[in-house]
Each structure stands twice: as structure tokens, then as C-alpha cells.
Design a protein around this motif. Structure first.
Motif, PDB file in Angstrom:
ATOM      1  N   LYS A  81       0.804  -1.220   0.000  1.00 32.26           N
ATOM      2  CA  LYS A  81       0.000   0.000   0.000  1.00 32.26           C
ATOM      3  C   LYS A  81       0.840   1.274   0.000  1.00 32.26           C
ATOM      4  O   LYS A  81       0.647   2.144  -0.872  1.00 32.26           O
ATOM      5  N   PRO A  82       1.769   1.474   0.924  1.00 33.50           N
ATOM      6  CA  PRO A  82       2.536   2.724   0.894  1.00 33.50           C
ATOM      7  C   PRO A  82       3.351   2.890  -0.374  1.00 33.50           C
ATOM      8  O   PRO A  82       3.492   4.008  -0.884  1.00 33.50           O
ATOM      9  N   ALA A  83       3.889   1.788  -0.904  1.00 33.96           N
ATOM     10  CA  ALA A  83       4.678   1.882  -2.134  1.00 33.96           C
ATOM     11  C   ALA A  83       3.809   2.292  -3.312  1.00 33.96           C
ATOM     12  O   ALA A  83       4.217   3.115  -4.149  1.00 33.96           O
ATOM     13  N   LEU A  84       2.603   1.745  -3.386  1.00 32.61           N
ATOM     14  CA  LEU A  84       1.698   2.096  -4.478  1.00 32.61           C
ATOM     15  C   LEU A  84       1.245   3.554  -4.382  1.00 32.61           C
ATOM     16  O   LEU A  84       1.215   4.279  -5.383  1.00 32.61           O
ATOM     17  N   LEU A  85       0.904   3.991  -3.190  1.00 33.61           N
ATOM     18  CA  LEU A  85       0.450   5.377  -3.039  1.00 33.61           C
ATOM     19  C   LEU A  85       1.573   6.364  -3.328  1.00 33.61           C
ATOM     20  O   LEU A  85       1.346   7.419  -3.939  1.00 33.61           O
ATOM     21  N   ALA A  86       2.780   6.024  -2.904  1.00 40.29           N
ATOM     22  CA  ALA A  86       3.909   6.913  -3.193  1.00 40.29           C
ATOM     23  C   ALA A  86       4.168   6.988  -4.689  1.00 40.29           C
ATOM     24  O   ALA A  86       4.427   8.066  -5.246  1.00 40.29           O
ATOM     25  N   ALA A  87       4.095   5.846  -5.365  1.00 35.31           N
ATOM     26  CA  ALA A  87       4.331   5.831  -6.811  1.00 35.31           C
ATOM     27  C   ALA A  87       3.231   6.586  -7.551  1.00 35.31           C
ATOM     28  O   ALA A  87       3.497   7.280  -8.537  1.00 35.31           O
ATOM     29  N   ALA A  88       1.986   6.441  -7.092  1.00 39.07           N
ATOM     30  CA  ALA A  88       0.887   7.159  -7.742  1.00 39.07           C
ATOM     31  C   ALA A  88       1.087   8.663  -7.640  1.00 39.07           C
ATOM     32  O   ALA A  88       0.830   9.409  -8.600  1.00 39.07           O
ATOM     33  N   GLN A  89       1.556   9.126  -6.487  1.00 40.69           N
ATOM     34  CA  GLN A  89       1.809  10.555  -6.337  1.00 40.69           C
ATOM     35  C   GLN A  89       2.970  10.997  -7.228  1.00 40.69           C
ATOM     36  O   GLN A  89       2.950  12.083  -7.809  1.00 40.69           O
ATOM     37  N   GLN A  90       3.990  10.133  -7.361  1.00 38.63           N
ATOM     38  CA  GLN A  90       5.098  10.431  -8.268  1.00 38.63           C
ATOM     39  C   GLN A  90       4.593  10.583  -9.698  1.00 38.63           C
ATOM     40  O   GLN A  90       5.039  11.467 -10.433  1.00 38.63           O
ATOM     41  N   TYR A  91       3.664   9.719 -10.078  1.00 37.64           N
ATOM     42  CA  TYR A  91       3.128   9.802 -11.438  1.00 37.64           C
ATOM     43  C   TYR A  91       2.354  11.103 -11.630  1.00 37.64           C
ATOM     44  O   TYR A  91       2.528  11.801 -12.641  1.00 37.64           O
ATOM     45  N   VAL A  92       1.509  11.433 -10.678  1.00 42.51           N
ATOM     46  CA  VAL A  92       0.726  12.665 -10.779  1.00 42.51           C
ATOM     47  C   VAL A  92       1.639  13.891 -10.811  1.00 42.51           C
ATOM     48  O   VAL A  92       1.388  14.864 -11.537  1.00 42.51           O
ATOM     49  N   ASP A  93       2.740  13.832 -10.054  1.00 41.76           N
ATOM     50  CA  ASP A  93       3.672  14.963 -10.003  1.00 41.76           C
ATOM     51  C   ASP A  93       4.607  15.018 -11.201  1.00 41.76           C
ATOM     52  O   ASP A  93       5.356  15.992 -11.348  1.00 41.76           O
ATOM     53  N   GLY A  94       4.616  13.972 -12.031  1.00 39.15           N
ATOM     54  CA  GLY A  94       5.479  13.959 -13.198  1.00 39.15           C
ATOM     55  C   GLY A  94       6.826  13.311 -12.981  1.00 39.15           C
ATOM     56  O   GLY A  94       7.640  13.232 -13.910  1.00 39.15           O
ATOM     57  N   ALA A  95       7.107  12.832 -11.770  1.00 37.78           N
ATOM     58  CA  ALA A  95       8.388  12.165 -11.525  1.00 37.78           C
ATOM     59  C   ALA A  95       8.456  10.820 -12.246  1.00 37.78           C
ATOM     60  O   ALA A  95       9.535  10.366 -12.634  1.00 37.78           O
ATOM     61  N   ILE A  96       7.311  10.162 -12.387  1.00 40.44           N
ATOM     62  CA  ILE A  96       7.203   8.982 -13.255  1.00 40.44           C
ATOM     63  C   ILE A  96       6.510   9.459 -14.526  1.00 40.44           C
ATOM     64  O   ILE A  96       5.391   9.964 -14.469  1.00 40.44           O
ATOM     65  N   PRO A  97       7.156   9.339 -15.673  1.00 43.26           N
ATOM     66  CA  PRO A  97       6.614   9.939 -16.901  1.00 43.26           C
ATOM     67  C   PRO A  97       5.434   9.166 -17.465  1.00 43.26           C
ATOM     68  O   PRO A  97       5.179   8.009 -17.102  1.00 43.26           O
ATOM     69  N   VAL A  98       4.718   9.813 -18.376  1.00 42.12           N
ATOM     70  CA  VAL A  98       3.616   9.159 -19.061  1.00 42.12           C
ATOM     71  C   VAL A  98       4.169   8.137 -20.044  1.00 42.12           C
ATOM     72  O   VAL A  98       5.329   8.198 -20.457  1.00 42.12           O
ATOM     73  N   VAL A  99       3.315   7.199 -20.433  1.00 44.44           N
ATOM     74  CA  VAL A  99       3.702   6.155 -21.383  1.00 44.44           C
ATOM     75  C   VAL A  99       3.432   6.648 -22.795  1.00 44.44           C
ATOM     76  O   VAL A  99       2.323   7.110 -23.105  1.00 44.44           O
ATOM     77  N   ARG A 100       4.426   6.573 -23.642  1.00 45.76           N
ATOM     78  CA  ARG A 100       4.289   6.961 -25.046  1.00 45.76           C
ATOM     79  C   ARG A 100       4.611   5.763 -25.926  1.00 45.76           C
ATOM     80  O   ARG A 100       5.401   4.905 -25.549  1.00 45.76           O
TER      81      ARG A 100
END
Length: 643
Positions: A81-100
Motif C-alpha cells: 500500500k505505501p509503495a503504491l500510493l507513493a508511486a501514484a503521487q510520483q506519477y501525478v507529479d510527473g516524476a514517473i513519466p507518461v507512457v508513449r
């Protein structure tokens, strides 16, 4: 908040209105954002005309809940749970990029967009989980944006001439899930656009097409039929409110295709038998997709389409749960297309569905926890992030963990009631042995009847490096002819080693031993029986072979050791002293009267592996034991932990 449902007549009228509007859309050019990705603010319009749906439309205004009701599911409060929520926030913040979309290099049609589709699916699970855990709509907004972008990709590799159906199925699965979960955060035009993309880029080919590719998966066998059929059902359910005729036709077509492989019959072609003849990796691949539909049935059990033909078309995962409870390992034996180079098998999702079976227990639960701790999100061209499987957590939120049955036997064989039992395992403390007898003409089997894998905990002692690229045009190539398997073949004048292409075997349990028997595997050999006996720190392999009177058969026995050549030392008595990567020391004693050679595990022509498997080959040593079979021979090989 729940709205009062409209009267049936109004629902029908509204659904037909949606269909008419969607059919009237016209095509415009694709508008891109500054970063090169499609811009949601300028949606291209796609024309969709339902030309051939064979099923009657079932107008539905309320979308079917795919996999889980994100507003109601009770998620496990576990380490993921904490790992998933942290990663989701990273995605929303742009630290994890969108898939192209990043097209492949043209040598492997499967990988053209497949890895991008896998990344889409993983991000979909991540964002869907984050919303279910927090109910923050920011995550659904991000998921809606990803889904619309993917609908505008230039293609999904669905070309009947050059595409690969699994590319299209993987992208369509991610888009269908994203659409079902985030459609309320899309504009009406975006909803129509995504639905039209699922129809025009996938469902039209699957429901109405003929010939090779996607259409052929309706009647084919194997993992592709399951994966593509699952994608069709998910896409059909996702578009049903927008395109009711296409949605109903897709659900029907996919359900019929899946039902052909749902029954347990001992053939090894159905997940209902346990591991299939295509190998453990492809079994997990199929099961992960079936898990999505099983969870969907559980999430929305009252919908007539979900509760009817779909429920009856799905194979049970009970036999596979029993296999994993008794034989599953964090790193499963790599006996078909293994090598650990494929990041796209969602094994954790499959295990999450199996956890509901009464045959599952503490081993399945432990496997899920370990795999989640090791999970990675790979976005092609961007990088790799430590992200657990969000879809697996959504599935776990709907199941009650099973309790394993009687105490685990030391030896266990998967399969149905016939003699076609192709896999067995035996455990003794930390020592684990695996034995396979898959027919050589099975997809991905690569002619490895009688193959043995030995593990000590998670350290592989004897291995198998089955490998196949989808650009390889020859027939089945036994990897022993290119220095790889832990089994027996017949030596040829050109140096290659053969088993019969049409050969097969069967594995049974005798006491605490595994026994493989075959009369068809080896050219010129009437009968071959391989017995694997397992004790803590010791595995003994006894081979009994017989040939017609007056004949001589040149046997080549291979043992692929999970250590580099520099760590394998030949002793004066003919044995080998092997130091494994974990520091343990093993002794391999070959059969008496045989000749032994030791070499690296690099491939030899005509089979050439991709560069990324070179390091794996360099980390293994091939031990070849040669003897001449005249009449009957009994060959004994022992592998003992000595330090």
C-alpha cells in the motif's frame, strides 16, 4: 451517491441515441501537445459504423465494473500500500513519466508496442488502486488522460499483415480498464473517442475479421486465444454503454472462445488442469488475464451478461492454485521462454486470483508478498521504478484467502485424470526438483522432454535456458543443440542433439520420487524412464533406457549448471566441484563409464540469442555426458551439497 435508474424504455432510447451519435462522428487530424503526446483538449473524431455485430444489443446506461468497484472495494492493508500510493503521487507529479508509444526495431513483431501496452496496464493498476485507497479524483483524472492519449496512439499494431495480436490485446486491455474506471472524468466527446478506438482498432477485427492475426484468435488454442479473448470481453464490457451492439457481440465472441479451453480434461491445454503445455511462464500469462475476468464477475455479479455466458466460460484456477501452493517458487523454473528477460507476465495478478481457492495457503500468500516487494514498473525509453502490482491488490481486495488442504506431499504432479501429466515437483527441506515431459510439438516447449531443474532455496543449481524469439522462422529447436538443457538427446554427426519433434512423456509420483516415462522422445530408443529422487541437499537422477537389439544409439546427456565455468572444477575421480553464486558447494557425479566435457553455455548456430541474454549464458556452465546405448543401460547422476 446513487441515482435512481431510468425506466427501461428511456434507457433503451438513450442507449440507441449514444450509438447513433457515435456512428455519426467523422475523422479529423490528430492534434499533439507540446511534449509530442496527443492533447486531450483537441480530440480527433473517429467514425465507427457497426457493420457486423452478430449479437443483439443490450442497452445499459450503468457501466459494468471491471475487476473491482473502486468506490467499494476493501483493499488489504499490506506492505504494497505505501509503495503504491507513493508511486501514484510520483506519477501525478510527473516524476514517473507518461507512457508513449515506442515502436520496436522491426525484428520482433510482438515487441513493437507490447512493452508500451504492459506499461499502460501497470500504470492503470497503479492509478486505479490509488483512487480506490484514497477516493481522490486526481488519480482518476490522470488515468483518464492516459486512456485518451492511448486511444490516440498512431496504431495498436493491429495490422493483419504485419501486426501481432498480443500487442493489440495488451493495449486494448489497458485502455478498457482505464475507460471503465475513469470515464466519468472524461468529456462526452472523449468517451465516444475511446469507445470508437476500442471498436475500430480491436473489436472490429476480433468480432468480424477473417484470416490470420486477431481474428484467428477466436478459434485458435494456446495463450494467445485466452489473452486476446479476455481483452475482447473487457473491451466489450467497457464500450457497452456507448456501443451496445459492438459490446454485446464482443462479450459473446470472447466468451465462446474462452469456453473452448475452460474444461479440465487432462490434456494440459486448459488452466483448469494446472500448468499448461506451454510452460509455467505462459500459464501465468493466461491466468493473469483470466483473473481480470474472474474478478469482474465478482465485482458485478448481477449484470446479466457478466453473470451468464461469461461466468460459464472461465476456467477454474483451483488446480493452478494447488500447483503453486506445492511447487511455486519466487523464481519459477525457466523451462519455456524463460531467462527472466520478459517484464510482461503479471504473475502477481494471477496469484491474487488463486488466493481465493481452497487449494491456496501460506505459500501462495508468501509468494504474493515477495513478488510485490520485487515488482517493477518499466516504461520503455524512460526507466524503471519500484512499483507493486496495483491490479493484484484490487483483486486481493475481493477475495478471502484460501486454506490449503492436507499436508503437502513431498512429490506432486499437476494434470488431469489422463496420463498427460506433464509437470512434477519434489521438495525435501530447502532442496527442490522439477521434472517436465511436455510434448515437443507444444508451442514454446522447445523439445525438452525429461528436463530437470534443481533449486536449493532460491539458488538454482541445475537450470534450463529455454529461449525463443518470435522472428525465428525454423521449427522447434531444442536448446540442447545450442548448449542448454538438463536432459537427454541423441547425438548427430553434425554435432547437434535431437529429440523427436512429435515426442511426449508423462510424469507420475512413486512414493517420494518423480518418474518420467516416454517411448517417443528419443530417436532409436524404445523406452526411457527418468527417476528423480530428492533428499535434503541431494538429488539423484536415474535414467533407464532401452534400444532395439543390434543397434547403437549415441546418447548425449546435458546438465546446465547455475554457475560460471570458472566456478566448476573437474576432480581426479571424474566428479565436478561446483561453487554456486550463493557460496554453497555442490558435487556432481556423472554415470560410470561415460565421458564428460565442460564448456560455457553460449549458443551455437543456427540459433543465435539476443544480446541481452548473453550475460545469462556466461553465468552458466554446460556439462555434457556422452555414452553409447547398446541394448539396455542404467545411468545414475548424483548432485550433492557438500559445503
Amino acid at each position: 451517491m446513487h441515482r435512481r435508474p431510468l425506466p427501461v424504455r428511456l434507457r433503451v432510447v438513450a442507449a440507441l441515441a449514444v450509438l447513433i451519435v457515435a456512428s455519426a462522428l467523422v475523422v479529423t487530424r490528430l492534434v499533439t501537445a507540446p511534449d509530442g503526446s496527443p492533447d486531450r483538449r483537441a480530440a480527433p473524431r473517429v467514425r465507427t459504423a457497426p457493420e457486423c455485430p452478430a449479437a443483439p444489443a443490450v442497452p445499459v446506461l450503468t457501466p459494468v465494473r471491471l475487476v473491482a468497484d473502486l468506490d467499494q472495494v476493501h483493499l488489504p492493508d499490506d506492505a504494497a500500500k505505501p509503495a503504491l500510493l507513493a508511486a501514484a503521487q510520483q506519477y501525478v507529479d510527473g516524476a514517473i513519466p507518461v507512457v508513449r508509444p515506442i515502436a520496436g526495431d522491426g525484428t520482433d513483431p510482438l515487441r513493437y508496442l507490447y512493452d508500451d501496452g504492459v506499461a499502460l496496464r501497470r500504470v492503470t493498476g497503479l492509478l486505479g488502486y490509488a483512487y480506490a485507497a484514497t477516493h481522490e479524483r486526481t488519480y482518476l483524472d490522470a488515468l483518464a488522460a492516459q486512456t485518451v492519449r492511448a486511444a490516440r496512439w498512431p496504431d495498436w499494431n493491429q495490422s493483419p499483415e504485419h501486426g501481432h495480436p498480443l500487442d493489440t490485446a495488451q493495449v486494448a486491455t489497458a485502455v478498457a480498464l482505464g475507460f471503465a474506471w475513469s470515464r466519468t472524468r472524461m468529456t462526452p466527446e472523449e468517451q465516444r473517442e475511446v469507445a470508437a478506438a476500442l471498436v475500430d482498432r480491436f473489436l472490429r477485427f476480433y468480432v468480424c475479421g477473417t484470416g490470420p492475426g486477431i481474428a484467428a484468435r477466436r478459434t485458435a488454442g494456446g495463450n494467445q486465444a485466452t489473452v486476446v479473448g479476455t481483452a475482447a470481453v473487457l473491451a466489450g464490457l467497457a464500450v457497452r454503454p456507448d456501443q451496445p451492439a459492438w459490446g454485446s457481440a464482443a462479450v459473446l465472441a470472447g466468451s465462446v472462445a474462452l469456453s473452448r479451453h475452460a474444461a479440465a480434461d487432462g490434456s494440459g491445454h486448459s488452466l483448469a488442469d494446472g500448468p499448461t503445455v506451454e510452460g509455467l511462464m505462459y500459464t501465468n500469462y493466461e491466468a493473469a488475464d483470466v483473473a481480470l475476468l474472474q474478478a469482474t464477475v465478482g465485482a458485478d455479479p448481477h449484470d446479466p451478461v457478466v453473470a451468464g455466458p461469461l461466468r460459464g466460460s472461465l476456467p477454474s484456477l483451483d488446480a493452478l492454485a494447488a500447483w503453486n501452493e506445492r511447487c511455486g517458487r519466487v523464481a519459477d523454473p525457466a523451462v519455456q521462454d524463460g531467462w527472466g528477460i520478459y517484464p510482461w507476465v503479471d504473475r502477481t495478478t494471477a496469484l491474487a486470483a488463486m488466493a481465493a481457492s481452497a487449494n491456496a495457503g501460506p505459500r501462495v500468500t508468501a509468494l504474493i508478498a515477495t513478488l510485490q516487494s520485487q515488482a517493477r514498473l518499466t516504461i520503455p525509453g524512460e526507466g524503471v521504478w519500484a512499483v507493486p502490482d496495483g491490479i493484484a491488490e484490487l483483486v486481493l481486495g475481493q477475495v478471502s484467502p484460501g486454506t490449503s488442504g492436507p499436508p503437502q506431499p513431498q512429490a506432486y504432479v499437476a494434470g488431469g485424470p489422463s496420463t498427460g501429466r506433464y509437470y512434477g515437483c519434489a521438495t525435501a527441506a530447502d532442496t527442490y526438483a522439477f521434472l517436465s515431459a511436455v510434448p515437443n510439438d507444444a508451442p514454446h516447449a522447445h523439445q525438452d522432454i525429461g528436463n530437470v531443474v534443481v533449486k536449493d532455496g532460491e539458488q538454482t543449481v541445475l537450470d534450463d535456458l529455454g529461449q525463443r524469439t518470435y522472428s525465428f522462422t525454423g521449427g522447434p529447436v531444442w536448446r540442447a543443440s545450442t548448449k542448454a538443457h538438463s536432459t537427454i538427446g541423441v547425438g548427430q554427426p553434425d554435432g547437434s542433439v535431437l529429440q523427436r519433434r512429435s515426442g511426449s512423456g508423462a510424469v507420475t509420483v512413486e512414493g517420494t520420487d518423480l518418474v518420467m516415462s516416454t517411448g517417443t522422445a528419443l530417436p532409436g530408443v524404445d523406452d526411457w524412464q527418468r527417476r528423480v529422487s530428492t533428499q535434503p541437499g541431494r538429488v539423484q537422477v536415474d535414467d533407464l533406457l532401452s534400444a532395439p537389439a543390434g543397434s547403437t544409439v549415441p546418447l548425449s546427456m546435458s546438465w546446465l549448471v547455475g554457475a560460471a565455468p570458472a566456478d566448476v572444477a573437474q576432480q581426479a575421480d571424474g566428479s565436478l566441484r561446483i561453487t554456486m553464486p550463493d557460496g554453497s558447494v555442490w558435487q556432481l557425479v556423472p554415470p560410470e563409464g561415460t565421458s564428460v566435457t565442460v564448456s560455457d553455455a553460449a549458443p551455437t548456430p543456427p540459433y543465435v540469442d539476443a544480446p541481452d541474454v548473453g550475460p545469462i549464458a556466461a553465468a552458466h556452465t554446460l556439462v555434457v555426458v556422452r555414452s553409447a546405448l547398446v541394448g539396455t543401460a542404467s545411468l545414475t547422476t548424483t548432485l550433492t551439497k557438500v559445503g
